[in-house]
Design a protein around this motif. Structure first.
Motif, short mmCIF file in Angstrom:
data_model
loop_
_atom_site.label_atom_id
_atom_site.label_comp_id
_atom_site.label_asym_id
_atom_site.label_seq_id
_atom_site.Cartn_x
_atom_site.Cartn_y
_atom_site.Cartn_z
N LEU A 38 0.80 -1.10 0.09
CA LEU A 38 0.24 0.27 -0.18
C LEU A 38 1.19 1.51 -0.64
N ASP A 39 0.54 2.06 -0.36
CA ASP A 39 0.95 3.62 -1.21
C ASP A 39 0.88 4.02 0.49
N VAL A 40 1.56 4.84 1.25
CA VAL A 40 0.40 5.16 2.68
C VAL A 40 1.34 6.96 2.66
N PHE A 91 -6.34 -10.26 4.42
CA PHE A 91 -5.60 -10.10 5.49
C PHE A 91 -4.74 -8.87 5.16
N LEU A 92 -3.66 -7.97 6.29
CA LEU A 92 -2.97 -7.16 5.83
C LEU A 92 -1.98 -7.42 7.14
N LEU A 101 9.33 -7.35 4.48
CA LEU A 101 8.42 -7.25 2.99
C LEU A 101 8.54 -7.87 1.78
N ALA A 102 9.55 -8.03 1.55
CA ALA A 102 10.03 -8.31 -0.01
C ALA A 102 9.87 -10.01 0.34
N ARG A 103 10.05 -10.32 0.58
CA ARG A 103 10.32 -11.78 1.24
C ARG A 103 8.87 -12.26 1.37
N THR A 104 7.81 -11.67 1.97
CA THR A 104 6.30 -11.64 1.88
C THR A 104 5.66 -11.78 0.63
N MET A 105 5.93 -10.69 0.12
CA MET A 105 5.64 -10.29 -1.21
C MET A 105 6.63 -11.65 -2.36
N LEU A 106 7.18 -12.16 -1.88
CA LEU A 106 8.04 -12.86 -3.39
C LEU A 106 7.45 -14.31 -2.57
N ASP A 107 6.62 -14.63 -2.05
CA ASP A 107 6.34 -15.80 -1.34
C ASP A 107 5.09 -16.06 -1.69
N ALA A 108 4.29 -14.88 -1.13
CA ALA A 108 3.18 -14.92 -2.00
C ALA A 108 2.84 -15.33 -3.54
N ARG A 117 -2.38 -8.25 1.67
CA ARG A 117 -1.33 -6.45 1.24
C ARG A 117 -0.55 -6.54 2.33
N LEU A 118 0.58 -5.48 2.35
CA LEU A 118 1.55 -4.75 3.18
C LEU A 118 1.30 -4.15 3.13
#
Length: 241
Positions: A38-40, A91-92, A101-108, A117-118
């Protein structure tokens, strides 16, 4: 006119580290962030959230579904597993370390997860302003930094005042789930939340049963191997007046 603020009013529960990311992690940010991250709008720091910024879950996920928020998602093992097994929920993941965060995106992405979303942000600000009031069906906080040195305990996430932010974000009857392998912190968590008027225990006895929705991670196994007992807690958000 007063000078603009350049620092937070409260200590945060983390220290930013500038660890180098691998090429795969760098690629994850370049290629996968538009889908997952997410762009916060920011306030006084890179991990801050502007107090007027608001998340619209229906817009971000393209549907209306129960929202589960994990604070301090680390490398994302727990939340990616949960999002994979529970496609009808959203899920957030809230995390401040980019490598995680990068590892989470790769695994997702590898698992084909689309209900995740992160956000790279300080958790209390996400709970107290960014999420719509009552948006979260559950909030998970598993193995947050215990800051075990006495002079650092003021940095602990679960301290007096945290309950207000959590209660604002959680729906009536929703759950706050916690786990830690540090006894002193577990006792503090229980003391703080027992005293919160907007929460009530959702367990019997001294500690809750292990949450079966929490996948066993290498971090938890490491704590067990060192002889530390894992303690779970779960609290229910009382109905709003």
């Amino acid at each position: 006119m007063p000078e603009p603020r350049t620092f937070r009013d409260e200590p945060v529960s983390f220290v930013r580290r500038s660890g180098r990311m691998s090429e795969a992690q760098e690629r994850a940010f370049a290629e996968l962030a538009p889908r997952y991250l997410l762009d916060v709008p920011r306030d006084v720091a890179w991990t801050s959230v502007h107090p007027e910024a608001r998340m619209d879950p229906a817009e971000e996920y393209g549907r209306v579904a129960p929202l589960i928020v994990e604070i301090g998602s680390g490398q994302g093992h727990a939340i990616v597993s949960a999002a994979t097994e529970r496609p009808d929920d959203d899920f957030l993941a809230v995390e401040v370390f980019r490598a995680g965060l990068a590892r989470t995106m790769l695994d997702a992405d590898k698992a084909g997860v689309r209900n995740l979303r992160l956000i790279e942000a300080n958790a209390p600000e996400v709970l107290s302003t960014y999420l719509p009031e009552g948006a979260a069906a559950e909030v998970w906080i598993f193995f947050s930094d215990p800051w075990h040195k006495k002079r650092h305990t003021k940095r602990r996430l679960i301290r007096p005042g945290f309950g207000d932010a959590a209660a604002r974000a959680i729906a009536d009857g929703g759950l706050l789930r916690l786990a830690t392998d540090w006894e002193d912190y577990a006792l503090q968590m229980r003391e703080v939340l027992d005293a919160e008027p907007l929460f009530e225990r959702a367990f019997d006895g001294d500690w809750a049963e292990r949450f079966d929705g929490r996948v066993m991670t290498a971090f938890e196994r490491k704590g067990i191997a060192k002889g530390r007992e894992i303690r779970d807690l779960v609290y229910r958000r009382k109905p709003r007046a």
